[in-house]
Design an enzyme around this catalytic site. Structure first.
Site, PDB file in Angstrom:
ATOM      1  CB  CYS A 385      39.332   4.254 -29.424  1.00 14.43           C
ATOM      2  SG  CYS A 385      38.362   5.716 -29.052  1.00 14.43           S
ATOM      3  CD  GLN A 389      35.374   6.138 -33.658  1.00 22.17           C
ATOM      4  OE1 GLN A 389      36.032   6.843 -34.419  1.00 22.17           O
ATOM      5  NE2 GLN A 389      34.904   6.586 -32.494  1.00 22.17           N
ATOM      6  CG  HIS A 511      41.365   4.045 -24.994  1.00 29.28           C
ATOM      7  ND1 HIS A 511      42.325   4.184 -25.972  1.00 29.28           N
ATOM      8  CD2 HIS A 511      40.407   4.951 -25.270  1.00 29.28           C
ATOM      9  CE1 HIS A 511      41.961   5.140 -26.811  1.00 29.28           C
ATOM     10  NE2 HIS A 511      40.804   5.629 -26.410  1.00 29.28           N
ATOM     11  CD  GLU A 513      44.492   1.502 -24.974  1.00 25.40           C
ATOM     12  OE1 GLU A 513      43.535   0.701 -25.033  1.00 25.40           O
ATOM     13  OE2 GLU A 513      44.524   2.577 -25.604  1.00 25.40           O
TER      14      GLU A 513
HETATM   15  N1  GLN Z   1      38.919  10.135 -33.121  1.00 30.06           N
HETATM   16  C1  GLN Z   1      37.957   9.222 -32.590  1.00 30.06           C
HETATM   17  C2  GLN Z   1      36.938   9.902 -31.697  1.00 30.06           C
HETATM   18  O1  GLN Z   1      37.149  10.982 -31.229  1.00 30.06           O
HETATM   19  C3  GLN Z   1      38.639   8.084 -31.848  1.00 30.06           C
HETATM   20  C4  GLN Z   1      39.377   8.529 -30.627  1.00 30.06           C
HETATM   21  C5  GLN Z   1      40.369   7.513 -30.131  1.00 30.06           C
HETATM   22  O2  GLN Z   1      40.774   6.610 -30.864  1.00 30.06           O
HETATM   23  N2  GLN Z   1      40.820   7.677 -28.906  1.00 30.06           N
HETATM   24  O3  GLN Z   1      35.916   9.348 -31.436  1.00 30.06           O
END
Ligand code: GLN
Length: 537
Positions: A385, A389, A511, A513
């Protein structure tokens, strides 16, 4: 004939953190292995509508279900143990109960009556407990009541299950109470008084526990068990020892030895069922305990002070390690301490790097630097996630030469928003339950690391985010060596990125996990650990 669901209520006393979730999950595992259909529910006494708005420092990880509920981390344990998805209905909070009662009141559904804790709040709670039985027709529903008996906040829950016992009728419910038997080193004794007091509190609230599970550091002898049974009004065989063990995954085996499952079934007037089938569970434990090698993997995050903040990732790595017959020492490293000039000192020697999910700009630069280190050194990398990014931002800055590339979450006015707010998120102001949540489809490109891991091209994974890869940059990324290998077929949203030239560099917007279990370790974690093992040779 109507389906007759039986109910097990699990409460805790003496202190918090005794492991009610693990005992509930272990009992569920055993009943399941005897052929019963079981689910587990968590009742949380706090007033937040769900833990989605809680800082991980407060309450650990927020676990996300297939249907997009943001829930307590105990639901993660339930799924990892019984390998079945939970839903919104498996986690109930005081906030949600009150919200629903107040909504009904505003609609006039109480016909002018005074709305009170008893019966309106308790009826709402009872309805939520019974719903799992009536709607989903489980044989057994195990309901864990959060907090410790005697807490003001949990009183309505205790009262609700007291009433439910009578609503359900004899042999349709069982009360399990989990307490601590402390060992006093000075006198060399195990002490039962806190347990007696805790049971007294339950009795004051009208509940006589049927089974006591005693958490202890030392074996309980027969005299102690008899004493507890006598003072607490339970049968001697209903006093169950829960001794400290190295791994939570041994608890079902301990409970089997203590016959917790049989005691509960007898009280519910249910047959013992099959001999428990724990073959794959035992195989997992044996691999876990007898690793053939050890490797160090780094988990780069910013909530490292509280291990529960990354619970599902930690457990997924354990599952994947066992599956590779390898002990993975997972070192959690604070991203705020990492920068471009200390990468060797902080990350040197790691055979794999995981960059954790997260929100907000704190610690973000350390995560970006870690992705750079993994990319340049050929170290297996899994970005989850926000971690994915960060890998995208790093690639944009250092490979594409877009030096100010960023996510608009961190720098609203960046000229190169390689990660940007999703269209569907624009205009949303409320924070609770408004992210892109739960399971979405993803189509994987053939011949990629992701396809190799999953052995298929159509998958579903769970999400919790507001920002996404900005497709305006996709061509530029792909020409330079970072490609999108998984997309959402309906929206084209990039779900997976990879660097094909790197030994194993995978970033996922979802995710993984949340879907790893003992019986089904998650393929991405399994392949990541496999790559880390190869890298270590
Ligand atoms: N903050 C980022 C978003 O909202 C990643 C969220 C996360 O890692 N769960 O896209």
């Amino acid at each position: 004939m109507p389906h007759n669901t039986k109910y097990v209520f699990v409460t805790g006393g003496v202190t918090s953190s005794l492991g009610k979730g693990i005992i509930s999950a272990s009992l569920a595992k055993l009943l399941q292995s005897r052929g019963y259909s079981v689910t587990i529910q968590k009742l949380d006494p706090y007033i937040n509508v769900d833990p989605g708005t809680l800082n991980p420092y407060e309450h650990g990880e927020c676990y996300v279900t297939e249907d997009g509920a943001e829930t307590d981390l105990d639901l993660g344990h339930y799924e990892r143990f019984i390998n079945l998805p939970t839903t919104q209905a498996n986690n109930v909070t005081t906030g949600r109960i009150y919200q629903s009662v107040i909504n009904k009141e505003r609609k006039g559904e109480y016909l002018g009556k005074t709305v009170q804790v008893i019966p309106h709040i308790t009826d709402e709670i009872k309805g939520r407990i019974k719903l799992l039985g009536t709607k989903h027709k489980y044989d057994v529903v195990i309901t864990e009541i959060g907090g410790t008996v005697g807490d003001i906040e949990s009183l309505p829950y205790i009262e609700s299950v007291r009433q439910l016992k009578w609503d359900l009728g004899p042999t349709n419910s069982v009360f399990i109470h989990l307490t601590l038997v402390p060992y006093l080193a000075a006198s060399g004794e195990l002490k039962t008084k806190p347990t007696q007091h805790s049971v007294k509190v339950l009795l004051e609230n009208g509940i006589q526990p049927d089974v006591l599970v005693l958490r202890t550091e030392k074996t309980l002898n027969d005299d102690l068990r008899r004493k507890v049974a006598l003072f607490c009004n339970v049968e001697p065989e209903a006093v169950v020892e829960s001794i400290d063990v190295k791994t939570i995954y041994e608890v079902p085996l301990l409970m089997l030895k203590e016959k917790l499952d049989l005691t509960v079934l007898k009280k519910l007037n249910l047959p013992a069922g099959n001999e428990p089938d724990l073959v794959s569970w035992n195989q997992f434990i044996s691999k876990l305990k007898n690793p053939k090698s050890t490797i160090k993997v780094g988990l780069i995050g910013k909530y490292v002070e509280l291990p529960d903040a990354y619970k599902s990732i930690v457990e997924s790595v354990i599952h994947a390690g066992a599956s590779n017959e390898c002990k993975v020492e997972l070192l959690t490293i604070h991203s705020e301490t990492i920068n471009d000039s200390n990468l060797e000192e902080k990350l040197g020697g790691l055979k794999g790097i995981i960059v954790a999910p997260g929100f907000g700009h704190r610690g973000i630069e350390g995560k970006i630097s870690s992705a750079k280190y993994a990319r340049e050194k050929g170290i297996p990398f899994l970005g989850i996630c926000l971690g994915m990014q960060c890998a995208v931002i790093e690639f944009a800055r250092n490979v594409l030469g877009l030096s100010d590339a960023n996510s608009t979450e961190m720098a609203r006015n960046t000229l190169n928003p390689v990660i940007d707010l999703m269209e569907t998120q624009k205009g949303i102001i409320d924070k609770g339950g408004t992210m892109r949540l739960g399971a979405y489809n993803c189509t994987i490109k053939k011949g990629t690391k992701a396809a190799q891991a999953y052995h298929k091209t159509d998958i579903q994974e769970r999400h919790r985010h507001r920002y996404e890869f900005n497709n305006a940059y996709l061509e530029q990324f792909e020409k330079n060596g970072m490609i999108s290998t998984g997309i959402n077929p309906d929206t084209n949203l990039v779900e997976i990125i990879e660097i094909p030239k790197h030994p194993w560099f995978v970033g996922v917007q979802f995710h993984p996990e949340y879907k790893s279990s003992v019986v089904n370790p998650h393929p991405l974690f399994v392949n990541f650990v496999k790559a880390a093992l190869e890298f270590s040779k």
